[in-house]
Scaffold this motif. Structure first.
Motif, PDB file in Angstrom:
ATOM      1  N   ASN A 216      -8.325   1.693 -10.333  1.00  0.00           N
ATOM      2  CA  ASN A 216      -8.616   3.423 -10.029  1.00  0.00           C
ATOM      3  C   ASN A 216      -8.327   3.790  -8.495  1.00  0.00           C
ATOM      4  OD1 ASN A 216      -9.609   5.848 -10.198  1.00  0.00           O
ATOM      5  ND2 ASN A 216     -11.668   5.355 -10.744  1.00  0.00           N
ATOM      6  N   PRO A 217      -7.335   4.722  -8.779  1.00  0.00           N
ATOM      7  CA  PRO A 217      -6.899   5.081  -7.242  1.00  0.00           C
ATOM      8  C   PRO A 217      -8.234   5.987  -6.529  1.00  0.00           C
ATOM      9  CG  PRO A 217      -5.696   6.379  -8.985  1.00  0.00           C
ATOM     10  CD  PRO A 217      -6.541   5.325  -9.653  1.00  0.00           C
ATOM     11  N   ALA A 218      -8.851   6.259  -7.387  1.00  0.00           N
ATOM     12  CA  ALA A 218     -10.166   7.125  -6.696  1.00  0.00           C
ATOM     13  C   ALA A 218     -10.859   6.242  -5.881  1.00  0.00           C
ATOM     14  CB  ALA A 218     -11.188   7.911  -7.799  1.00  0.00           C
ATOM     15  N   VAL A 219     -11.000   5.070  -6.031  1.00  0.00           N
ATOM     16  CA  VAL A 219     -11.634   3.875  -5.325  1.00  0.00           C
ATOM     17  C   VAL A 219     -11.129   3.643  -3.754  1.00  0.00           C
ATOM     18  CG1 VAL A 219     -12.320   1.219  -5.168  1.00  0.00           C
ATOM     19  CG2 VAL A 219     -12.417   2.711  -7.269  1.00  0.00           C
ATOM     20  N   LEU A 220      -9.738   3.309  -3.974  1.00  0.00           N
ATOM     21  CA  LEU A 220      -8.987   3.345  -2.745  1.00  0.00           C
ATOM     22  C   LEU A 220      -7.364   3.911  -3.016  1.00  0.00           C
ATOM     23  CD1 LEU A 220      -9.385   2.667   0.316  1.00  0.00           C
ATOM     24  CD2 LEU A 220      -8.380   0.469  -0.375  1.00  0.00           C
ATOM     25  N   PRO A 221      -6.895   4.643  -2.611  1.00  0.00           N
ATOM     26  CA  PRO A 221      -5.522   5.241  -2.914  1.00  0.00           C
ATOM     27  C   PRO A 221      -4.592   4.648  -2.162  1.00  0.00           C
ATOM     28  CG  PRO A 221      -6.459   6.877  -1.705  1.00  0.00           C
ATOM     29  CD  PRO A 221      -7.637   5.896  -1.796  1.00  0.00           C
ATOM     30  N   TRP A 222      -4.381   3.345  -2.255  1.00  0.00           N
ATOM     31  CA  TRP A 222      -3.445   2.473  -1.595  1.00  0.00           C
ATOM     32  C   TRP A 222      -2.193   2.610  -1.966  1.00  0.00           C
ATOM     33  CZ3 TRP A 222      -0.195  -1.044  -3.918  1.00  0.00           C
ATOM     34  CH2 TRP A 222      -0.365  -1.219  -5.465  1.00  0.00           C
ATOM     35  N   ARG A 223      -1.771   3.149  -3.248  1.00  0.00           N
ATOM     36  CA  ARG A 223      -0.185   3.277  -3.716  1.00  0.00           C
ATOM     37  C   ARG A 223       0.141   4.401  -2.820  1.00  0.00           C
ATOM     38  NH1 ARG A 223      -3.754   2.133  -7.760  1.00  0.00           N
ATOM     39  NH2 ARG A 223      -3.094   0.346  -9.049  1.00  0.00           N
ATOM     40  N   SER A 224      -0.335   5.355  -2.922  1.00  0.00           N
ATOM     41  CA  SER A 224       0.123   6.757  -2.062  1.00  0.00           C
ATOM     42  C   SER A 224       0.266   6.534  -0.833  1.00  0.00           C
ATOM     43  CB  SER A 224      -0.824   7.911  -2.569  1.00  0.00           C
ATOM     44  OG  SER A 224      -2.082   7.708  -2.167  1.00  0.00           O
ATOM     45  N   LEU A 225      -0.597   5.837  -0.179  1.00  0.00           N
ATOM     46  CA  LEU A 225      -0.569   5.613   1.307  1.00  0.00           C
ATOM     47  C   LEU A 225       0.712   4.695   1.549  1.00  0.00           C
ATOM     48  CD1 LEU A 225      -4.408   4.971   1.881  1.00  0.00           C
ATOM     49  CD2 LEU A 225      -3.218   7.010   2.646  1.00  0.00           C
ATOM     50  N   ALA A 226       0.743   3.738   0.856  1.00  0.00           N
ATOM     51  CA  ALA A 226       1.952   2.646   0.999  1.00  0.00           C
ATOM     52  C   ALA A 226       3.103   3.597   0.988  1.00  0.00           C
ATOM     53  CB  ALA A 226       2.011   1.680   0.248  1.00  0.00           C
ATOM     54  N   ALA A 227       3.242   4.429  -0.234  1.00  0.00           N
ATOM     55  CA  ALA A 227       4.277   5.192  -0.524  1.00  0.00           C
ATOM     56  C   ALA A 227       4.867   6.133   0.769  1.00  0.00           C
ATOM     57  CB  ALA A 227       4.020   6.058  -1.745  1.00  0.00           C
TER      58      ALA A 227
ATOM     59  N   ALA B 226      -2.888  12.624  -5.844  1.00  0.00           N
ATOM     60  CA  ALA B 226      -1.662  11.797  -6.521  1.00  0.00           C
ATOM     61  C   ALA B 226      -0.501  12.931  -6.488  1.00  0.00           C
ATOM     62  CB  ALA B 226      -1.855  11.346  -7.697  1.00  0.00           C
ATOM     63  N   HIS B 227      -0.769  14.051  -7.129  1.00  0.00           N
ATOM     64  CA  HIS B 227       0.178  15.148  -7.093  1.00  0.00           C
ATOM     65  C   HIS B 227       0.719  15.538  -5.812  1.00  0.00           C
ATOM     66  CE1 HIS B 227       1.001  16.310 -11.012  1.00  0.00           C
ATOM     67  NE2 HIS B 227      -0.315  16.143 -11.533  1.00  0.00           N
ATOM     68  N   LEU B 228      -0.198  15.691  -4.969  1.00  0.00           N
ATOM     69  CA  LEU B 228       0.347  16.090  -3.481  1.00  0.00           C
ATOM     70  C   LEU B 228       1.120  15.070  -2.770  1.00  0.00           C
ATOM     71  CD1 LEU B 228      -0.521  18.038  -1.083  1.00  0.00           C
ATOM     72  CD2 LEU B 228      -2.381  16.610  -0.442  1.00  0.00           C
ATOM     73  N   CYS B 229       0.814  13.687  -3.071  1.00  0.00           N
ATOM     74  CA  CYS B 229       1.546  12.846  -2.461  1.00  0.00           C
ATOM     75  C   CYS B 229       2.863  12.544  -2.976  1.00  0.00           C
ATOM     76  CB  CYS B 229       0.838  11.242  -2.550  1.00  0.00           C
ATOM     77  SG  CYS B 229      -0.624  11.187  -1.476  1.00  0.00           S
ATOM     78  N   ALA B 230       2.921  13.048  -4.249  1.00  0.00           N
ATOM     79  CA  ALA B 230       4.246  13.060  -5.096  1.00  0.00           C
ATOM     80  C   ALA B 230       5.313  14.238  -4.496  1.00  0.00           C
ATOM     81  CB  ALA B 230       3.938  13.424  -6.571  1.00  0.00           C
ATOM     82  N   GLY B 231       4.435  15.301  -3.869  1.00  0.00           N
ATOM     83  CA  GLY B 231       5.257  16.199  -3.150  1.00  0.00           C
ATOM     84  C   GLY B 231       6.234  15.831  -1.961  1.00  0.00           C
ATOM     85  N   SER B 232       5.817  14.590  -1.349  1.00  0.00           N
ATOM     86  CA  SER B 232       6.616  14.032  -0.468  1.00  0.00           C
ATOM     87  C   SER B 232       7.980  13.574  -1.079  1.00  0.00           C
ATOM     88  CB  SER B 232       6.135  12.889   0.018  1.00  0.00           C
ATOM     89  OG  SER B 232       4.809  13.185   0.839  1.00  0.00           O
ATOM     90  N   LEU B 233       8.135  13.454  -2.551  1.00  0.00           N
ATOM     91  CA  LEU B 233       9.459  12.999  -2.856  1.00  0.00           C
ATOM     92  C   LEU B 233      10.130  14.083  -3.691  1.00  0.00           C
ATOM     93  CD1 LEU B 233       8.362   9.697  -4.358  1.00  0.00           C
ATOM     94  CD2 LEU B 233       9.960   9.943  -2.460  1.00  0.00           C
TER      95      LEU B 233
END
Length: 963
Positions: free
Chosen positions: A758-769, A804-811
């Motif tokens: 669950n990314p709500a627990v720790l959003p490590w994917r978006s942070l690494a991205a 997650a959508h917000l982080c996707a905006g970086s791409l």
């Protein structure tokens, strides 16, 4: 007897093996009056002079000085001295005075020696007859110890004084009465004949003079002031102490003050020991009782405690005061110095001391003394064997801890539960000791309570409190004690409740292996609701195992899919949340656990509160968590309270409330010191503190925290990914982008091994991205963000999906959730810190690409968030974005700007490498310079370019790279 502090001041004093004549200091006024008295004898004028002062202050020394002066002027001197050991010897002082008269007093002396009660006043007329021809000075030292017959004789002498009779009576007496001995008040025939002198302690100036005489060098002012304070200005003690230091090779300087205090304490104690041996049995008994309970019981009760039920209290009080042991305080009598009290207690046989403490506790209990005071007595007493003693050791616990408790000051107060008064002194003292972080004293109070006979359930409850205190000072002993309680035999709800509390508390400290083992042992005989809760606590402990499948169940049943037991519901909610499944069901189960309140174990409720928060019911979850913190504060379950406060700090941090997060983290560490946290729990608070430091620009603190050695086994903690996340944040903050990516991904691998996706627990994917985008690896960043979007949608919490959508905006172009400017739902999302940073990074990306319109819209939304004002890093980023957007120059003009041209070649080279994402270590290796050189070059570069961080340097470097 010379009194408590000795009385050889001004006469002969033994210092080591040397006999020393001590000069009189600061006695000029008294000496002037005594000179006048001696001179008046030559004119036929009599006088009566009393010289009073505390023991050791030199009143007798003035008598001896005056005697020597009189002898130098051919005045006859007759001397007498009172003594406690000779107080019952009739006419003892009269015999001393008459003996030097020779044949004149031969008959009265024979009468005094042969008759126990002679008629009249033997020798008085003979003395007065000789005085008419020979001016005489009579000195009486230590007049407080005169026998009644001698006192009567001296009173008669004073009444017969008249003009033309050249006799002066000089009386030295221990005490501080400015009017001298009581018997003089109505005895002197004329007020003009009587003088009263009171000697006082030495001032720092006099001590400095004395020290210079003894040491042969100038005395430091600090040393002199400390000497006066430690010795209460007592000349005899000061003289002996200064000689001791001089003999040891010291000098009177400030750095010797600790040794000075030690020496003075020893001298006072030694003199007290000698003085004690000269007391009567009655006085000794009362002093011992005073040493035990003089601050609690009035003098009448003290005499009762000493076994003196028919005694003249005034006579006893006067005797102890004049000996210098005590000072009056209304109905009380206080021992004057702590060292004297300690010496009295040391001199008391152990059995007698225990009896006095037990008797004092009984009397204090009946007198309604404070809980902590009664407990202090019981700590030194043998078992009382009465019910009130156990209650006294336990009672007042809640009230004592609530008073001025920094940890629980704002928490609601619990009702007393209608317990009798007796349920309030050793446990009350335990509470006060815990409040002061005096964990050893708190443990001592309850250890003593366990010595008393009591009901087994009550004993087990006391053991819980004791384990709570030991968790801070002796955690291993605490775990053993809790395991014994969990495995204690006993049937019924009280026993079940106590056993579950013990296991719950042990798990709160963090030893999950201990928890699984103890829970498995307890399950062998558990039934009903107790069994359900033990199963829940077992699976709580099992969640820290290295792999999701690496758990030996030992026959423990798995949790039901839809458990009804509150504790099981809390653990099941946490499981669903970690796996990102069935958000509505997770919220429903979490509420079931939390609504059970104190009826359910604490750790499952904390898990439920965290799970409910992650379903976006943040306000509801935090209300429940506040209630749990308040409850634990009242019950004083230190390990569980520390864990609850740490969870509260983490949720405040994610919500962007940095001050509240820091306050909760500080409170957690005050409740349970960092060294007492188990390695499996320690990374939680360490990670939270590190991230707070990052957000508040405390770079050195953040670096020190994340780089601190960790205890063995911490890598297995469920909080390990959060610590890796904190380390990644620090690495990114310092521009070590590649290291930051690996740390984020390592934390992610830990979570994936346990199927916590669950990314709500720790959003490590978006942070690494985000870091991968900085490094230019947009393909890998895309994979991670797409995966996070998928998992966030499966979980369904609006905050997780929106982030997650917000982080996707970086791409891609920013979506509606990122920068809409008018979304009211976003403002209620719980994870405000992560969302604000997503906005900041996206706005930076857009500004770098040259799309100032979108960047300005994102900046407006960012500036409207409260967290932008609480996080100094976010505030700094917002200011930089605002400045950049106000610039009219195109990005390509940056390379020719005056600021960039102002850089030295070495600074420009270093800045270009940093702009490519290299960390300081990599730059230093590539340029063959030290890391410190890289840091200095970058610091100079930031100053010349008018920026404050590596992120801003990166943004400025990108246009250069594209040209």
């Amino acid at each position: 007897m010379t009194g408590l502090n000795g009385e050889q001041y001004g006469g002969i004093v033994w210092a080591g093996s040397r006999r020393t004549d001590l000069p009189l200091l600061e006695r000029e006024a008294e000496q002037a009056q005594l000179k006048d008295v001696v001179a008046s004898l030559g004119e036929g004028r009599p006088a009566v002079v009393s010289v009073t002062g505390r023991p050791g202050f030199g009143h007798n020394a003035l008598l001896r000085w005056t005697a020597r002066l009189a002898e130098e002027r051919s005045v006859r001197v007759l001397r007498a001295s009172g003594s406690l050991t000779e107080r019952d010897l009739r006419h003892g002082a009269v015999l001393q005075l008459l003996s030097p008269l020779g044949e004149v007093a031969e008959r009265p002396l024979r009468v005094l020696r042969e008759h126990h009660e002679p008629d009249g006043l033997p020798g008085l007329l003979e003395l007065l007859h000789t005085v008419r021809r020979t001016p005489t000075l009579v000195t009486v030292e230590d007049a407080q110890w005169l026998d009644p017959a001698s006192l009567h004789w001296l009173q008669a002498l004073v009444r017969r004084l008249s003009t033309g009779l050249p006799l002066a009576l000089l009386i030295g007496r221990t005490g501080v009465d400015p009017h001298g001995p009581d018997w003089l008040a109505d005895t002197a025939p004329s007020a003009q004949l009587t003088r009263h002198l009171t000697v006082h302690g030495l001032s720092p100036r006099a001590v400095a003079t004395l020290a210079e005489m003894i040491f042969g060098v100038a005395c430091d002012e600090t040393f002199a002031a400390a000497a006066v304070q430690a010795a209460y200005g007592n000349p005899a003690v000061l003289h002996a102490a200064l000689h001791c230091l001089a003999d040891a090779g010291h000098r009177p300087t400030a750095d010797v003050v600790p040794q000075l205090r030690t020496v003075i304490t020893g001298i006072i104690g030694d003199r007290a020991g000698r003085a004690l041996r000269g007391l009567t049995d009655e006085s000794t008994a009362v002093l011992r009782a005073l040493a035990v309970a003089g601050d609690l019981l009035d003098f009448t009760l003290i005499c009762n405690l000493a076994g003196l039920r028919s005694v003249r209290e005034t006579r006893l009080r006067s005797a102890l005061e004049t000996a210098g042991f005590t000072v009056p305080d209304g109905a009380y009598e206080r021992i004057r110095l702590p060292v004297v009290r300690a010496r009295i207690l040391e001199d008391t046989p152990a059995a007698e001391r225990g009896r006095l403490y037990a008797g004092a506790a009984r009397l204090a209990y009946r007198a309604g003394a404070a809980d902590e005071d009664i407990a202090g007595l019981l700590l030194h007493a043998p078992p009382i064997g009465e019910s009130w003693a156990v209650h006294a050791l336990q009672g007042g616990f809640d009230a004592a801890v609530r008073r001025s408790d920094d940890i629980t000051r704002s928490l609601p107060h619990a009702p007393s539960g209608g317990e009798p008064w007796g349920v309030h002194a050793l446990r009350g003292s335990f509470g006060t000791a815990v409040r002061r972080s005096e964990f050893a004293r708190a443990a001592a109070c309850l250890n003593r309570a366990l010595d008393e006979p009591q009901h087994p359930v009550r004993r087990a409850q006391i053991s819980l409190d004791l384990a709570s205190a030991e968790a801070a000072s002796a955690p291993v002993a605490s775990d053993r004690r809790l395991a014994a309680v969990v495995n204690s035999p006993g049937e019924g709800e009280p026993w079940s409740h106590v056993r579950l509390q013990a296991l719950d508390m042990g798990l709160a400290r963090g030893d999950d292996s201990w928890g699984r083992r103890v829970a498995t042992q307890a399950l062998a005989s558990a039934q009903g609701s107790e069994r359900d809760d033990l199963i829940a606590l077992y699976w709580y402990a099992a969640q820290s195992r290295p792999e999701a499948t690496d758990i030996s169940t030992n026959g423990v049943p798995a949790l039901p899919e839809h458990p009804l037991a509150p504790a099981q519901a809390g653990i099941r909610a946490a499981q669903l949340t970690a796996r990102g499944q069935h958000r509505e069901q997770a919220a429903q189960l979490a509420r079931r656990a939390l609504e059970a309140g104190p009826a359910a174990p604490v750790m499952p409720r904390l898990e439920a509160a965290r799970a409910l928060w992650l379903t976006d019911a943040a306000g509801e979850a935090e209300e429940h968590l506040d209630a749990i913190v308040a409850e634990l504060g009242r019950r004083h379950r230190r390990p569980a309270l520390a864990r609850a406060l740490a969870l509260s700090a983490g949720l405040h941090l994610r919500g962007g409330r940095l001050d509240a997060a820091e306050h909760a983290a500080d409170a957690a560490e005050r409740v349970l010191p960092a060294a007492a946290w188990h390695p499996l729990a320690a990374p939680h608070l360490l990670a939270i503190r590190s991230i707070i430091a990052v957000e508040t620009h405390q770079h050195d603190v953040a670096r020190a925290l994340t780089g601190a050695p960790i205890p063995p086994g911490a890598e297995s903690s469920v909080h390990w990914p959060l610590l890796l996340h904190a380390r990644a944040r620090v690495a990114a903050d310092e521009g070590r982008w590649a290291e930051a990516v690996e740390l984020f991904k390592e934390g992610g691998r830990w979570l994936l091994r346990r199927q916590w996706v669950n990314p709500a627990v720790l959003p490590w994917r978006s942070l690494a991205a985000r870091v991968l985008i900085t490094l230019g690896d947009r393909e890998q960043a895309r994979r991670l963000i797409d995966e996070e979007l998928t998992l966030a949608r499966r979980w369904g919490a609006p905050s997780a999906v929106g982030l997650a959508h917000l982080c996707a905006g970086s791409l891609d172009a920013p979506g509606p959730a990122a920068g809409s400017g008018g979304s009211t739902g976003i403002a209620r999302w719980p994870n405000q810190l992560a969302y604000a940073w997503g906005l900041a990074d996206l706005a930076t990306e857009e500004a770098t690409k040259g799309d100032h319109t979108i960047a300005a819209r994102l900046l407006t939304e960012l500036s409207g968030h409260r967290v932008t004002r609480t996080s100094s890093r976010l505030a700094e980023r917002a200011r930089w974005l605002a400045t950049r957007l106000e610039q009219t120059a195109t990005p390509n003009e940056f390379t020719s700007s005056k600021e960039w041209a102002a850089l030295t070649p070495a600074e420009r080279q270093t800045a270009e490498l940093a702009g490519r994402g290299l960390g300081n270590r990599e730059i230093a290796e590539q340029l063959s310079v030290s890391r410190r050189t890289v840091e200095l070059r970058l610091s100079s570069t930031y100053k010349k370019l008018g920026i404050t961080s590596r992120e801003e340097l990166l943004a400025r470097s990108r246009p250069t790279e594209r040209t």
